[in-house]
Design a protein around this motif. Sequence first.
Motif, PDB file in Angstrom:
ATOM      1  N   VAL A  85       0.684  22.499 -77.442  1.00 59.22           N
ATOM      2  CA  VAL A  85       0.767  23.797 -78.122  1.00 59.22           C
ATOM      3  C   VAL A  85       2.210  24.293 -78.163  1.00 59.22           C
ATOM      4  CG1 VAL A  85       0.118  26.241 -78.010  1.00 59.22           C
ATOM      5  CG2 VAL A  85      -1.596  24.488 -77.583  1.00 59.22           C
ATOM      6  N   THR A  86       2.873  24.308 -77.007  1.00 60.53           N
ATOM      7  CA  THR A  86       4.245  24.833 -76.938  1.00 60.53           C
ATOM      8  C   THR A  86       5.226  23.974 -77.733  1.00 60.53           C
ATOM      9  OG1 THR A  86       4.581  23.641 -74.841  1.00 60.53           O
ATOM     10  CG2 THR A  86       3.872  25.923 -74.697  1.00 60.53           C
ATOM     11  N   SER A  87       5.017  22.653 -77.703  1.00 64.66           N
ATOM     12  CA  SER A  87       5.906  21.748 -78.447  1.00 64.66           C
ATOM     13  C   SER A  87       5.768  21.970 -79.952  1.00 64.66           C
ATOM     14  CB  SER A  87       5.568  20.296 -78.098  1.00 64.66           C
ATOM     15  OG  SER A  87       6.361  19.401 -78.848  1.00 64.66           O
ATOM     16  N   ALA A  88       4.521  22.110 -80.418  1.00 64.56           N
ATOM     17  CA  ALA A  88       4.281  22.338 -81.847  1.00 64.56           C
ATOM     18  C   ALA A  88       4.856  23.681 -82.293  1.00 64.56           C
ATOM     19  CB  ALA A  88       2.781  22.287 -82.138  1.00 64.56           C
ATOM     20  N   LEU A  89       4.734  24.686 -81.446  1.00 65.73           N
ATOM     21  CA  LEU A  89       5.281  26.012 -81.769  1.00 65.73           C
ATOM     22  C   LEU A  89       6.811  25.973 -81.868  1.00 65.73           C
ATOM     23  CD1 LEU A  89       3.008  28.275 -79.525  1.00 65.73           C
ATOM     24  CD2 LEU A  89       3.086  28.283 -82.030  1.00 65.73           C
ATOM     25  N   ARG A  90       7.439  25.253 -80.932  1.00 64.64           N
ATOM     26  CA  ARG A  90       8.912  25.140 -80.963  1.00 64.64           C
ATOM     27  C   ARG A  90       9.372  24.435 -82.236  1.00 64.64           C
ATOM     28  NH1 ARG A  90       8.270  24.141 -75.229  1.00 64.64           N
ATOM     29  NH2 ARG A  90       9.220  25.847 -74.027  1.00 64.64           N
ATOM     30  N   ASP A  91       8.621  23.428 -82.652  1.00 64.80           N
ATOM     31  CA  ASP A  91       8.979  22.722 -83.883  1.00 64.80           C
ATOM     32  C   ASP A  91       8.922  23.643 -85.103  1.00 64.80           C
ATOM     33  OD1 ASP A  91       9.329  20.411 -82.468  1.00 64.80           O
ATOM     34  OD2 ASP A  91       7.345  19.578 -82.920  1.00 64.80           O
ATOM     35  N   LEU A  92       8.095  24.696 -85.009  1.00 69.80           N
ATOM     36  CA  LEU A  92       7.971  25.658 -86.111  1.00 69.80           C
ATOM     37  C   LEU A  92       8.948  26.825 -85.985  1.00 69.80           C
ATOM     38  CD1 LEU A  92       4.063  25.823 -86.347  1.00 69.80           C
ATOM     39  CD2 LEU A  92       5.612  24.662 -87.933  1.00 69.80           C
ATOM     40  N   GLY A  93       9.823  26.749 -84.963  1.00 68.94           N
ATOM     41  CA  GLY A  93      10.838  27.789 -84.799  1.00 68.94           C
ATOM     42  C   GLY A  93      10.453  28.901 -83.839  1.00 68.94           C
ATOM     43  N   TYR A  94       9.322  28.776 -83.161  1.00 67.36           N
ATOM     44  CA  TYR A  94       8.907  29.783 -82.184  1.00 67.36           C
ATOM     45  C   TYR A  94       9.688  29.595 -80.885  1.00 67.36           C
ATOM     46  CZ  TYR A  94       4.936  31.467 -84.945  1.00 67.36           C
ATOM     47  OH  TYR A  94       4.152  32.044 -85.909  1.00 67.36           O
ATOM     48  N   GLU A  95       9.910  30.685 -80.174  1.00 65.20           N
ATOM     49  CA  GLU A  95      10.656  30.640 -78.923  1.00 65.20           C
ATOM     50  C   GLU A  95       9.816  31.200 -77.780  1.00 65.20           C
ATOM     51  OE1 GLU A  95      14.278  32.743 -79.407  1.00 65.20           O
ATOM     52  OE2 GLU A  95      15.139  31.321 -80.850  1.00 65.20           O
ATOM     53  N   GLU A  96      10.001  30.632 -76.595  1.00 62.74           N
ATOM     54  CA  GLU A  96       9.274  31.129 -75.419  1.00 62.74           C
ATOM     55  C   GLU A  96       9.945  32.394 -74.897  1.00 62.74           C
ATOM     56  OE1 GLU A  96       7.332  29.569 -71.217  1.00 62.74           O
ATOM     57  OE2 GLU A  96       8.792  28.306 -72.260  1.00 62.74           O
ATOM     58  N   ASP A  97       9.138  33.412 -74.643  1.00 62.27           N
ATOM     59  CA  ASP A  97       9.644  34.688 -74.125  1.00 62.27           C
ATOM     60  C   ASP A  97       8.612  35.237 -73.153  1.00 62.27           C
ATOM     61  OD1 ASP A  97      10.650  37.168 -73.570  1.00 62.27           O
ATOM     62  OD2 ASP A  97      10.664  37.904 -75.630  1.00 62.27           O
ATOM     63  N   ARG A  98       8.901  35.143 -71.846  1.00 66.13           N
ATOM     64  CA  ARG A  98       7.935  35.573 -70.829  1.00 66.13           C
ATOM     65  C   ARG A  98       7.694  37.079 -70.856  1.00 66.13           C
ATOM     66  NH1 ARG A  98       9.712  31.962 -65.522  1.00 66.13           N
ATOM     67  NH2 ARG A  98       9.328  29.916 -66.473  1.00 66.13           N
ATOM     68  N   GLY A  99       8.620  37.823 -71.425  1.00 65.86           N
ATOM     69  CA  GLY A  99       8.462  39.270 -71.489  1.00 65.86           C
ATOM     70  C   GLY A  99       7.905  39.755 -72.810  1.00 65.86           C
ATOM     71  N   ALA A 100       7.464  38.838 -73.673  1.00 70.46           N
ATOM     72  CA  ALA A 100       6.964  39.214 -75.000  1.00 70.46           C
ATOM     73  C   ALA A 100       5.707  40.071 -74.885  1.00 70.46           C
ATOM     74  CB  ALA A 100       6.678  37.971 -75.825  1.00 70.46           C
ATOM     75  N   SER A 101       5.544  40.979 -75.832  1.00 70.74           N
ATOM     76  CA  SER A 101       4.361  41.831 -75.884  1.00 70.74           C
ATOM     77  C   SER A 101       3.920  41.975 -77.334  1.00 70.74           C
ATOM     78  CB  SER A 101       4.652  43.203 -75.271  1.00 70.74           C
ATOM     79  OG  SER A 101       5.727  43.829 -75.945  1.00 70.74           O
ATOM     80  N   CYS A 102       2.812  42.682 -77.536  1.00 69.06           N
ATOM     81  CA  CYS A 102       2.211  42.761 -78.874  1.00 69.06           C
ATOM     82  C   CYS A 102       2.900  43.811 -79.738  1.00 69.06           C
ATOM     83  CB  CYS A 102       0.727  43.063 -78.734  1.00 69.06           C
ATOM     84  SG  CYS A 102      -0.220  42.707 -80.210  1.00 69.06           S
ATOM     85  N   VAL A 103       4.162  43.549 -80.065  1.00 66.91           N
ATOM     86  CA  VAL A 103       4.940  44.421 -80.950  1.00 66.91           C
ATOM     87  C   VAL A 103       5.622  43.551 -81.998  1.00 66.91           C
ATOM     88  CG1 VAL A 103       5.344  46.232 -79.233  1.00 66.91           C
ATOM     89  CG2 VAL A 103       6.941  44.318 -79.397  1.00 66.91           C
ATOM     90  N   VAL A 104       5.980  44.157 -83.121  1.00 64.41           N
ATOM     91  CA  VAL A 104       6.575  43.409 -84.232  1.00 64.41           C
ATOM     92  C   VAL A 104       7.872  42.723 -83.816  1.00 64.41           C
ATOM     93  CG1 VAL A 104       7.552  43.628 -86.559  1.00 64.41           C
ATOM     94  CG2 VAL A 104       5.520  44.929 -85.945  1.00 64.41           C
ATOM     95  N   GLU A 105       8.607  43.362 -82.894  1.00 63.31           N
ATOM     96  CA  GLU A 105       9.896  42.796 -82.452  1.00 63.31           C
ATOM     97  C   GLU A 105       9.735  41.438 -81.772  1.00 63.31           C
ATOM     98  OE1 GLU A 105      10.332  46.999 -83.216  1.00 63.31           O
ATOM     99  OE2 GLU A 105       8.898  45.875 -82.014  1.00 63.31           O
ATOM    100  N   CYS A 106       8.537  41.134 -81.282  1.00 65.22           N
ATOM    101  CA  CYS A 106       8.304  39.867 -80.577  1.00 65.22           C
ATOM    102  C   CYS A 106       7.688  38.790 -81.476  1.00 65.22           C
ATOM    103  CB  CYS A 106       7.401  40.106 -79.371  1.00 65.22           C
ATOM    104  SG  CYS A 106       8.170  41.092 -78.070  1.00 65.22           S
ATOM    105  N   ALA A 107       7.680  39.045 -82.792  1.00 60.03           N
ATOM    106  CA  ALA A 107       7.133  38.062 -83.728  1.00 60.03           C
ATOM    107  C   ALA A 107       7.881  36.735 -83.597  1.00 60.03           C
ATOM    108  CB  ALA A 107       7.242  38.585 -85.162  1.00 60.03           C
ATOM    109  N   GLY A 108       7.136  35.624 -83.585  1.00 63.89           N
ATOM    110  CA  GLY A 108       7.762  34.309 -83.472  1.00 63.89           C
ATOM    111  C   GLY A 108       8.029  33.888 -82.044  1.00 63.89           C
ATOM    112  N   SER A 109       7.273  34.443 -81.102  1.00 59.66           N
ATOM    113  CA  SER A 109       7.464  34.084 -79.682  1.00 59.66           C
ATOM    114  C   SER A 109       6.118  33.734 -79.058  1.00 59.66           C
ATOM    115  CB  SER A 109       8.125  35.228 -78.923  1.00 59.66           C
ATOM    116  OG  SER A 109       7.312  36.385 -78.940  1.00 59.66           O
ATOM    117  N   PHE A 110       6.174  33.114 -77.880  1.00 54.00           N
ATOM    118  CA  PHE A 110       4.957  32.775 -77.140  1.00 54.00           C
ATOM    119  C   PHE A 110       5.269  32.800 -75.647  1.00 54.00           C
ATOM    120  CE2 PHE A 110       7.172  28.751 -77.767  1.00 54.00           C
ATOM    121  CZ  PHE A 110       7.058  28.135 -76.535  1.00 54.00           C
ATOM    122  N   LYS A 111       4.227  32.865 -74.823  1.00 52.75           N
ATOM    123  CA  LYS A 111       4.409  32.827 -73.373  1.00 52.75           C
ATOM    124  C   LYS A 111       3.178  32.197 -72.716  1.00 52.75           C
ATOM    125  CE  LYS A 111       2.761  37.609 -72.632  1.00 52.75           C
ATOM    126  NZ  LYS A 111       3.124  38.935 -72.064  1.00 52.75           N
TER     127      LYS A 111
END
Length: 439
Positions: A85-111
């Motif tokens: 899952v994480t590898s496929a997301l990174r290939d699509l330009g997503y970045e890991e962010d442990r502090g991400a939350s459900c706000v527009v500013e965190c679009a394109g991130s995962f944790k």
Amino acid sequence: FYFCQALYADIFIQNMSSGMAASIRSATESETFDLAGNSASTIQNTINSAFKEPLDLQEMIRITFITGAGKLGRQRYDEDAAKTVTSALRDLGYEEDRGASCVVECAGSFKSQHDTGKNLKTIVVFPIIKTLEEGVGTMDLEDQGPAILEEGSIEEMIAIASMVTFEKMLISKCPTWSQKKACINIIGSIKGVVESLDEKLLKGTPLDDSEQEFYDRCDLTSLENKEGHVKKEMQKQVEEGRMTSLDKSRLLKQVGEKLENLDGDIVEATKNNKPKRLQKLKAQKEKLTERKSTLEEVKACAPPPFKNQPQIEILRKELQPLIKLEKEVKGRLMSIKETSAMTKKEELEEEIIQLENSSRGWFEEDEDFQVRVEASRLQAKTRAAAVKKVVKKSSASSTTKINWVVPGAGQKITKRPAAKKKITTSNAFAAMMMDSDSD
């Protein structure tokens, strides 16, 4: 035959992948998807199909993937599920962010997260979405601007609440020093928006509808009063020693960083031969050093308890026999009654998690919240053990054999000559009591 079987299997996997991807892309609110039974290739296809293009949404949602479970359900998941899952997301330009939350500013991130209550491993994705402006532009509508603050959001409550209401909310929703500091940052951001609107008006630029509505409801003086109140409460909390271990470590880190910056300024002032500035900087350093020493002596207090702690303890008490049953039935086929009991166990665990989450502060970090969860569980366990000990002691006392001692028992009885004087009833009672005391 084998060719057809392989072909059908391939079609089934493709349908499973496309079906889940379609469900993700059509989601309008936060949803959870279980990846049990999905191979690594299926998972990769699902992620690519679901997140290759921005989701057609105007507000952020969270998409949660269950990628693993405890011992009982571990075999249902591919061992590389999370990694895929994480590898496929990174290939699509997503970045890991442990502090991400459900706000527009965190679009394109995962944790990555580990739900200790349900014993599940998950990957939470905050997808790239179409912005509100893009949605309005495609509909050919007049752009009146998005709302400054989302209706019902924490920021809106802080901005428009009366001072009395805000003080009450601060006590219940920001009990720790760290949460109050986060609240200060939010107030500062809101003040910045109000000040920018002031500048816009001074230049003669009219406000759009959403800006005007926000400006009318939010008062800069009120925000400054709220900011001052929070700072006062933070200082009071430090002086009274009401700081958790995490609060203390963060504050010490903050003071340490300020001291490092001052050391650099002192070196620069000395090099540039600025005696007045050097004197001022040394005074600041001395004050900060004293503050650091004071903080180091502060004894950290326990984290604030959950507001629903009594209810949680009642549920945990109901949970204990079910946990014991789960261990007993491990590795064998359960009866209907046992299966029903395990369902009840899951329901109780879910209710406990909901009660715990409802006690979470506005700006409480995952680390802080987990400490409170562990403290809550330990408190419930300690209290249950204490009650069990008292009951056991009481039970032991009630079953103890009582040996009644009869006055004079165990003494050798010898014949005595008849007394010349008749013994009264009262003298006989006194003699009997004397024998009892001697025993």
